[in-house]
Every structure is written in C-alpha cells, then in structure tokens.
Enzyme design. Sequence first.
Site, mmCIF file in Angstrom:
data_model
loop_
_atom_site.group_PDB
_atom_site.id
_atom_site.type_symbol
_atom_site.label_atom_id
_atom_site.label_comp_id
_atom_site.label_asym_id
_atom_site.label_seq_id
_atom_site.Cartn_x
_atom_site.Cartn_y
_atom_site.Cartn_z
ATOM 1 N N LYS A 52 -2.775 5.001 -2.719
ATOM 2 C CA LYS A 52 -3.795 5.790 -2.035
ATOM 3 C C LYS A 52 -4.108 7.009 -2.905
ATOM 4 C CE LYS A 52 -4.120 3.604 1.983
ATOM 5 N NZ LYS A 52 -5.405 3.110 2.525
ATOM 6 N N GLU B 57 -10.885 0.877 -4.204
ATOM 7 C CA GLU B 57 -11.277 0.538 -2.838
ATOM 8 C C GLU B 57 -11.946 1.742 -2.167
ATOM 9 O OE1 GLU B 57 -7.872 -0.941 -0.726
ATOM 10 O OE2 GLU B 57 -8.848 -0.898 1.227
ATOM 11 N N SER C 222 0.855 -1.177 0.000
ATOM 12 C CA SER C 222 0.000 0.000 0.000
ATOM 13 C C SER C 222 0.899 1.238 0.000
ATOM 14 C CB SER C 222 -0.887 -0.034 1.252
ATOM 15 O OG SER C 222 -1.659 1.142 1.359
ATOM 16 N N ASP D 144 -6.930 3.145 -3.578
ATOM 17 C CA ASP D 144 -7.738 3.169 -2.347
ATOM 18 C C ASP D 144 -8.014 4.622 -1.970
ATOM 19 O OD1 ASP D 144 -8.965 2.815 0.093
ATOM 20 O OD2 ASP D 144 -7.263 1.815 1.056
ATOM 21 N N LYS E 162 -10.443 -7.117 6.711
ATOM 22 C CA LYS E 162 -9.508 -6.780 7.789
ATOM 23 C C LYS E 162 -10.108 -7.348 9.063
ATOM 24 C CE LYS E 162 -7.829 -2.385 5.969
ATOM 25 N NZ LYS E 162 -7.917 -0.918 6.129
ATOM 26 N N ASP F 104 -14.000 -1.528 1.915
ATOM 27 C CA ASP F 104 -13.146 -1.719 3.094
ATOM 28 C C ASP F 104 -13.972 -1.234 4.292
ATOM 29 O OD1 ASP F 104 -11.321 -1.387 5.203
ATOM 30 O OD2 ASP F 104 -9.815 -0.340 4.050
ATOM 31 N N LYS G 78 -0.824 -0.883 -4.568
ATOM 32 C CA LYS G 78 -2.069 -0.152 -4.271
ATOM 33 C C LYS G 78 -1.662 1.280 -3.959
ATOM 34 C CE LYS G 78 -4.731 0.071 0.033
ATOM 35 N NZ LYS G 78 -5.486 -0.715 1.017
ATOM 36 N N GLY H 212 -4.620 -4.486 5.463
ATOM 37 C CA GLY H 212 -3.627 -4.300 6.527
ATOM 38 C C GLY H 212 -3.915 -3.046 7.315
HETATM 39 O O1 OSB Z 1 -7.499 1.665 3.984
HETATM 40 O O2 OSB Z 1 -6.390 -0.112 3.738
HETATM 41 C C1 OSB Z 1 -6.567 0.966 4.315
HETATM 42 C C2 OSB Z 1 -3.755 1.529 6.823
HETATM 43 C C3 OSB Z 1 -4.452 2.119 7.849
HETATM 44 C C4 OSB Z 1 -5.788 2.365 7.706
HETATM 45 C C5 OSB Z 1 -6.441 2.007 6.528
HETATM 46 C C6 OSB Z 1 -5.754 1.393 5.486
HETATM 47 C C7 OSB Z 1 -4.383 1.195 5.632
HETATM 48 C C8 OSB Z 1 -3.534 0.635 4.598
HETATM 49 C C9 OSB Z 1 -2.256 -0.008 5.067
HETATM 50 O O3 OSB Z 1 -3.735 0.748 3.416
HETATM 51 C C10 OSB Z 1 -2.001 -1.316 4.485
HETATM 52 C C11 OSB Z 1 -0.927 -2.064 5.225
HETATM 53 O O4 OSB Z 1 -1.001 -2.243 6.455
HETATM 54 O O5 OSB Z 1 0.014 -2.493 4.554
HETATM 55 MG MG MG Z 2 -8.623 0.662 2.544
#
Ligand code: OSB
Ligand code: MG
Length: 374
Positions: A168, A219, A140, A194, A268, A244, A166, A296
């Site tokens: 953001k 996402e 991510s 995401d 998650k 998510d 991925k 994650g």
């Molecule tokens: O939206 O997936 C998410 C981390 C904290 C809160 C939300 C998200 C995330 C990540 C991190 O995308 C993914 C990871 O832990 O590798």
């Molecule tokens: Mg997410």
Amino acid sequence: MKLISLRLHMVELPLVATFTTSFSTQTRRECFLVEGQFSNDTGRTITGWGENVALPQPFYSAEYTAGAADVIRRWLAPALFAADHLTAETVTHQLRHIVGHPMAKAALEMAVLDAQLRLRGQSFAEYLGAVTSTVPSGVSVGIQPTVAETLKTVANYVEQGYARIKLKIKPGYDLEHVAAVRKEFGNQLPFQVDANAAYTLTNAPQLRRLDEYGLLLIEQPLSEHDLRQHAQLAQQMTTPICLDESVESAQGAADAIQLGAAAVINIKPGRVGGYLEARRIHDLARAHGVAVWCGGMLETGVGRAANAALAALPGFTLPGDISGSDRFYAEDIVAAPIRMHDGWVDVPQGPGFGVEVDREQLRRFSTGTVELTP
Ligand code: OSB
Ligand code: MG
C-alpha cells in the site's frame, strides 16, 4: 427456492496486525455473515452462507457495515422474501429497483448461491467453470511508518512464501519504500503497489518515477470517478494501471477498457454486486486481453473460500489478494480456513463454497444477530 428466513451475524474479529491504507487504519474486522434458510420445491430446507465485505466506515466506498445491514433489513430482504422462485441467477433481477449497495446485494447473492449449490451437491468452483485446483496467493501489505518496518514486514511474507507482494502506498510513503523493497528483495520478486485513490493527475511526475522499479502494476492511483484521468496517466507512465475502486460493474469495466484507463482489473465480487457480475467482468476482460486478479476485503473464511474459486477461472492471470487466513486472523470462523503453502492456496472442492461455519467461533466473535422473516 423460497427464502424462509435470514439471519445477519454481526461479528468483530481482532486483526493479528493493524492494517493501514491511504484511507484508514483497521485494527479489527467488523462485518457480518448472512445465514439464509431456504426451501426447495420438494420441501427440503437448506442453509446458505454469505459475507458482507463493507468496511465499518464509508472510506473505501460509499457502503459501510451498519448501512449494509440496514439496507438488507429494510429493502433487500423484503424483496427476496417476495420472490417465489429464487435462484442465484435471479437475485440481481429481484433487487434491481434498489439503487446501489453492491456489497449488501453480493452478500445475499452469496447465501442463495451457497444454498443452491449445496442442494445440488456442486462446488462453487465447478459451477463457475474453474480450470485449476490451486491458485497463487498474494499478500497485501499495509503502509508502515518507516522504510525499515516495510522491509521487515515484507521479509516476513517473502519468507512465508507468498507468490506476490502488494504494498500500500500514499504520498510520502511511496518511492522510498518501493525502492527499498526492490533493492532488498531483487528484481525477481513479483511486486505491485496500491494507492487506494490517494493521488491526483498533478502527481503524474512523481508516479512516473515508479516506472524504474519494474512493478507488475499500480492499483487505483487516482480517485474513483477519474476514469479519463487514469487513461491520461496511462499515457504518461509505463507501469500498467490497474483499477479497483473505479470498477463497479461489467458495464463500467467495458468503459474503462475502451477509454484505455485499465490495463488490468482488480475484481472484488462485493464491489461489483456479486460473484456473477464478477464473472461477467472476467469474461469481458478476457475477451479484450485485459488481465484480471481477485482482490480482497479482509474476508473471513467464507468470503476467502469463494474468492479462491473465482480466482481459478482462466482469465485470472495474476496472483490475487488471497492470503492465508492467518495473514489477518489468529482464529477464523470457518472450520478449515484457507491456508497458504509454497505460495498457493487450494480451491475448496466441497458443495457450495466448501467451508463450514463454526457456530462456536461465530458465537465467540458475535456482537449481535439480526433475525429477518417475511
Ligand atoms: O484496496 O485492495 C484494496 C482491503 C480493504 C479495502 C481495500 C483493499 C483492501 C486490501 C486487502 O488490499 C486485501 C486482502 O483482503 O487481503
Ligand atoms: Mg485496492
């Protein structure tokens, strides 16, 4: 088993790089590990570990680190201390009268699970019904201030061999970055985005422009409670919509699937109240032909190990956010944290979650402990 004591180890780990999402910028990880002491019928005592994945601020979901510790101390721990025959499968039942707080509950269920499996000498992967011993490792990538920095950051992960990128996104940091990544790394790169709920349905025309970049999925484009709007958005774009934040239980997942709001689900365990509910969502999605992958929460080695086992279930057909420990941490708090090699991570095979917490490391990163007894 009977719960003898709980210790919450509050920790603060520096991140190797700041992690920016549409809702916040994190520079360190403030979370806590749960250490549970249990005894079984024959009087044997055993330790089990869990991890609380709430962020320090209630920006991703309502929970936050200090709040999770507080609800455990005041409400959840006393309920578990009162249980005479505690099993991982009954933790949810013991805690059912306390509304919400899935991440706090998940951390406790983890500690019970780990202890129960260690007593039996069984790995979490085997317990769940894992069908593979390695799982593909996605990464991510946080929002970068410029397109050039996005390209540089993605290039580094591509070179390391990550199986999927991925990115953001948020308004103003979307199309241009996505287009540049596609152009630079080609159409073969497994690539998804995401938004962490940063858009509304009125942004559909802009979001639709993402369709030409061959993304695996988008996402959580819209807000947590916008299930119907996600279904409407799905009618207006070809990129699969993955939920998510919106999915907090198997029941919620069923509603989302039925509505046409989720072509894909990011599972998650913390967000849904634990690994057993996570498996139920997997089973449900699989029965409906809906792909799932493991998300994650910047977990330390404990949570990441458990996630790798979950992702080895057959319905996890897309790479998860199960990057190597070094993606976020220079040093972890378990002896042998997850490492990514050639785009894969090994599913731990030892008893319980299969990782050993390094007490010395725990002390180094500790910001305090909370001792809980009956
Ligand atoms: O939206 O997936 C998410 C981390 C904290 C809160 C939300 C998200 C995330 C990540 C991190 O995308 C993914 C990871 O832990 O590798
Ligand atoms: Mg997410």
